[in-house]
Each structure stands twice: as C-alpha cells, then as structure tokens.
Write a protein that holds these residues in place. Structure first.
Motif: not given
Length: 509
Positions: A265-268, A308-309, A346-349, A354-358
C-alpha cells in the motif's frame, strides 16, 4: 481451503461498527462470517450473556477455518461492561482457560484475538463509564495524568498543587473501585499474552481506545508492553491506537493470509506535515499508526506507487486536527497547509490512466467526513470507483475500516457488497457524522423533548427524522447520474445521537 470458508466473529459489542461492519465486508467473498445471535449480545452498559456467548463460540468452532475474537466480550460481555464489572481475576482466568480447550479440540483453527487496555477519558461523563464518572471523571484522569508525570519528574508546581486539591476532594471509594478494576483488567491482559506465547492465539492486537501520553492508560500500556517484550511476542502482538475497527482489520488479515497475499500500500498524503500530526484521542504521530494499521491488516507500506498494489489517498490535517462539525468555519491550516485538489487529481489519474486501485482515508477531521473532499470526489465521478472510503470516529477507526475494505477489494473487486459498503460509509460518515448529527443534536432534538444522550428509543421520531435528513443530504452530496444510495433501515442503536444504525443499498442507474 474449500469454497465458502467459515469464519467466526465474536464482536466487541452490539453496535454496527463491531457487529455489522466485518460481516458486511465479507459479503460477496468466499468467506462466510458467523456471529453470535443479537439476543445474547449486550446493550451498552448491560453485558452480553457471557455463558451463552462461550457456548455459542465453542459450538461455532466446529468446521470453522478461523475466528476473530474480542476477548473483552468473552470476559466481560462487551467493551462498556469491561469498564463496569465486579468480576474477580479467578473468574476471568477460568474463562480464558476455555480458549486452551478450544485450541486442543480444533488445532487447525486460526485464532486472531484483540483485547483493549481500559481507557481513561479526560472528561466527566458517565455515558460509557461508571456512574460516578459523571462527577469525578476529570479528577480521576488528572490524578493519573499528573501522578504519572510526578513519577517521571516532569510535573509542574501548578500540577502538583492541582493533585493535592484532587486528593483532598476525590472520594477514596471511587478511586478504589476505579483502580481496582484497572488492576484486574491488566492482569487479564497479561494472561491473554500467555495464550499467545503458548500458540493458543495465533495473533493479537491490543488496541488503545482514547489514549493519552500520560496517565492511567499510558502506565498500563507500559506494563503490557514490558510483558510483550519479556515473552518475545513483538511480532505476534501489536499495540497501537484504535478499538472499534479491529474486527475489520483482523478479518482482512485472515483473508490475506488464507489467500497467500501481502498487499503493498502506497500512502499519498494531502499535507506534507500530515505525517507528524497527532490525531485527536491518540498518542503518537499519524504516520506511525498508519504503518501499524497496514501491517496489522496483512499488508506493507510501499515506498512508491510503482511497487504498490493500491494507493491510499490520505486527507490529513495540515497542522492540528479539528472535529468534523467545525468545518463550517474556515481554518487557515486546513485551507492553506494541505492540498486536497492534488490528492483528488492524483487519484483520478491513477484510476483512469494506470487502472491502479485507489482508496480514500478521509482522516482530516475527527468524527466525520470532509465535505470538500467528498464534493471533489463526486465532481470527478470517483465516489463509487474507489476501493474503499471511511471517515468515522477516530483516525484509527477510519484507517482500519478503509484499509480492510480496500484489501478485500483487491481480492474480489467491485462486488455489490463492496458498493453497498461504500454507500454506507458515505451515508454514515459524511451525511450523518459530519452534517446531520451536529445539526439535529444542537436544537431540533431538544425541541422534540429529548436530549442527545437520551432519545425516544432506537426507532422513534428522532430516528425517522434522521432518516429523512440523511436522504436529503445523500441526494445533494452523493447521488449522481451514475447511481444513488437508498436507505432501507435507520435506527439509533444506543438511544443517543452519537451513532446511527443504517442499512443502505447502492443502486446503479
């Protein structure tokens, strides 16, 4: 493991956060959560039927793969009764002994447990404490706080004078009752640690409900920490701020372990200083607790989004944490020392490109969601695309909930159960906690002839009014052309304004 594994949940009490949330999070997964019938759970200060709870638990272990167990429920009948009981240590020891018997009968059962260190609130209010706390709560807290500082040699002259005044006024029998119960509870904590050492309990969390850096609770933590160290249990027993979210955390840990997963998990963070804010009701920098919350749920902190996943968007305060009801006033530190726009973009991007879960940990305020953040998430149509969201009660309550939801999302994706739980969070954390609760508690409830700690029952006029207002707020804050949130049930579990019980559904257009 076979399809549809059976997991047992012994909740910390009967409130929805403990009784419902872990159960709801398992919806749509291959894991069926079984919990005690509501009738044998307690009701606030009335303890659950401990004998029946044990009988239910022992029977439920047959054929189960794992169990998440609140020891406070099996020892005292719930979280509030753990602060009120008159039990002897022998009784508690005999109850814990039954876990050894369960381990002998079901050696393959994964057993995760949690047990609180009794809190010591800083105010005089008996709603969740012994009755005398209404008159002497502040004094009991200050006596512990100053006494602890005196032992450490850092008490000021003013504090020493205050302590002398408290000693003069505080009735001896009140202090004796309070400290006597604390002493018994801490012995029960130590006995539970022995069960971890013996392998009866596989993993344990000692959450700290409402902690402060000095005082009775801090001293008890030192005793438990010393015992953890002496028994070499540092990697099997975690101790950090939290309480009502731990059922969810341990459920997520169990699923991760069963599926052989270790999510990164990467925290932003929304504020560069957010990592160094000590949240309200907690005793350390936010970032240290964040590490525990991710670790306890079976994950690790990633050092970048690339490895990150999942990315956790964290809206922290910019300086000091305020209550969610206060956000109608502008706070310089909230508007200037953090940047929510960048967090949302950033979350939207990540989601689009990237189809990265947020997931979104909305912990800028205590006790409710950040209306600006939610408004922006809605503007970008992200509310029901995220892997999790939470903003209720303390920072840790929210963190544990959203991290658990997000980890289950990583395994099972966008199920109806997932969407319904998101809908519940928006209805409860945003619309209730940060809008409707404050609005109704300061006037309307009194005009109806009630008080915020004494309503007209779980499903009275107040509950009906709450549901009506929530539906209105959902329509303007959450619903969109993509879908809407429908409330099918609304009640006040403890007959007070603080928490609401809701059943909701997300209906896509």
């Amino acid at each position: 493991m076979s399809k549809h594994h059976k997991l047992i949940l012994v909740p910390l009490d009967e409130r929805p956060c403990n009784y419902e949330f872990p159960y709801l999070l398992a919806h749509g997964t291959d894991y069926r959560v079984e919990r005690p019938p509501a009738g044998i759970m307690g009701l606030k200060k009335r303890p659950g039927d401990v004998e029946q709870l044990w009988s239910w638990f022992e029977a439920a272990c047959e054929g189960a793969d794992g169990a998440v167990v609140a020891l406070d429920t099996l020892l005292y009948g719930g979280i509030i009764p753990s602060r009120l009981h008159q039990l002897e240590l022998e009784v508690l020891a005999a109850r814990l002994e039954r876990l050894r018997e369960i381990r002998r009968r079901y050696p393959q059962l994964k057993l995760y447990a949690f047990q609180l260190i009794m809190r010591c609130p800083q105010y005089s209010l008996s709603d969740e404490e012994p009755d005398y706390y209404a008159d002497w709560g502040r004094e009991i807290f200050r006596k512990g706080f100053i006494g602890h500082r005196l032992e450490l040699g850092i008490a000021t002259d003013e504090e020493i004078r205050e302590l002398a005044d408290i000693d003069h006024r505080l009735p001896a029998e009140v202090l004796q009752d309070y400290l006597g119960r604390r002493a018994i509870n801490i012995e029960a904590n130590k006995q539970a640690l022995e069960l971890v050492r013996e392998g009866v309990i596989d993993f344990m969390i000692v959450p700290q409900d409402d902690s402060a850096p000095y005082g009775h609770t801090a001293k008890d933590q030192e005793k438990v920490r010393a015992r953890i160290t002496a028994l070499d249990l540092e990697l099997k027993v975690y101790m950090y701020p939290g309480a009502d979210e731990v059922g969810c955390t341990l459920l997520a840990r169990m699923l991760n372990k069963a599926e052989g997963r270790r999510p990164m998990i990467y925290p932003r963070l929304s504020a560069v200083q957010g990592a160094f804010v000590t949240p309200l009701f907690e005793d350390r920098f936010f970032y240290e607790t964040l590490k525990y919350q991710i670790l306890a749920a079976g994950g690790l902190i990633a050092s970048s989004a690339a490895e990150a996943d999942l990315v956790l968007l964290v809206s922290t305060p910019g300086e000091t944490m305020e209550e969610a009801v206060s956000q109608k006033h502008a706070f310089h530190s909230y508007d200037v020392y953090r940047n929510l726009m960048e967090l949302v973009e950033y979350g939207d991007y990540l989601l689009q490109s990237k189809e990265m879960p947020v997931a979104v940990a909305d912990v800028g305020y205590a006790n409710g969601g950040d209306q600006k953040l939610v408004k922006m998430l809605r503007q970008n149509n992200l509310l029901f695309d995220v892997a999790g969201y939470a903003a209720w009660n303390t920072s840790s309550n929210s963190l544990g909930t959203v991290i658990s939801q997000a980890m289950i999302y990583l395994i099972y994706g966008r199920t109806q159960g997932h969407l319904d739980f998101l809908a519940l969070r928006y209805a409860e954390d945003v619309c209730y906690c940060s809008v409707v609760r404050g609005e109704l508690s300061e006037g309307p409830v009194q005009e109806m002839g009630y008080g915020k700690y004494e309503l007209d029952g779980p499903r009275g006029r107040v509950a009906a009014r709450v549901q009506e207002r929530l539906s209105e707020e959902l329509a303007v804050r959450i619903d969109s052309p993509a879908g809407r949130v429908k409330i099918t049930d609304c009640y006040m579990p403890w007959n007070r304004m603080f928490e609401v019980g809701l059943t909701v559904q997300y209906e896509p257009s």
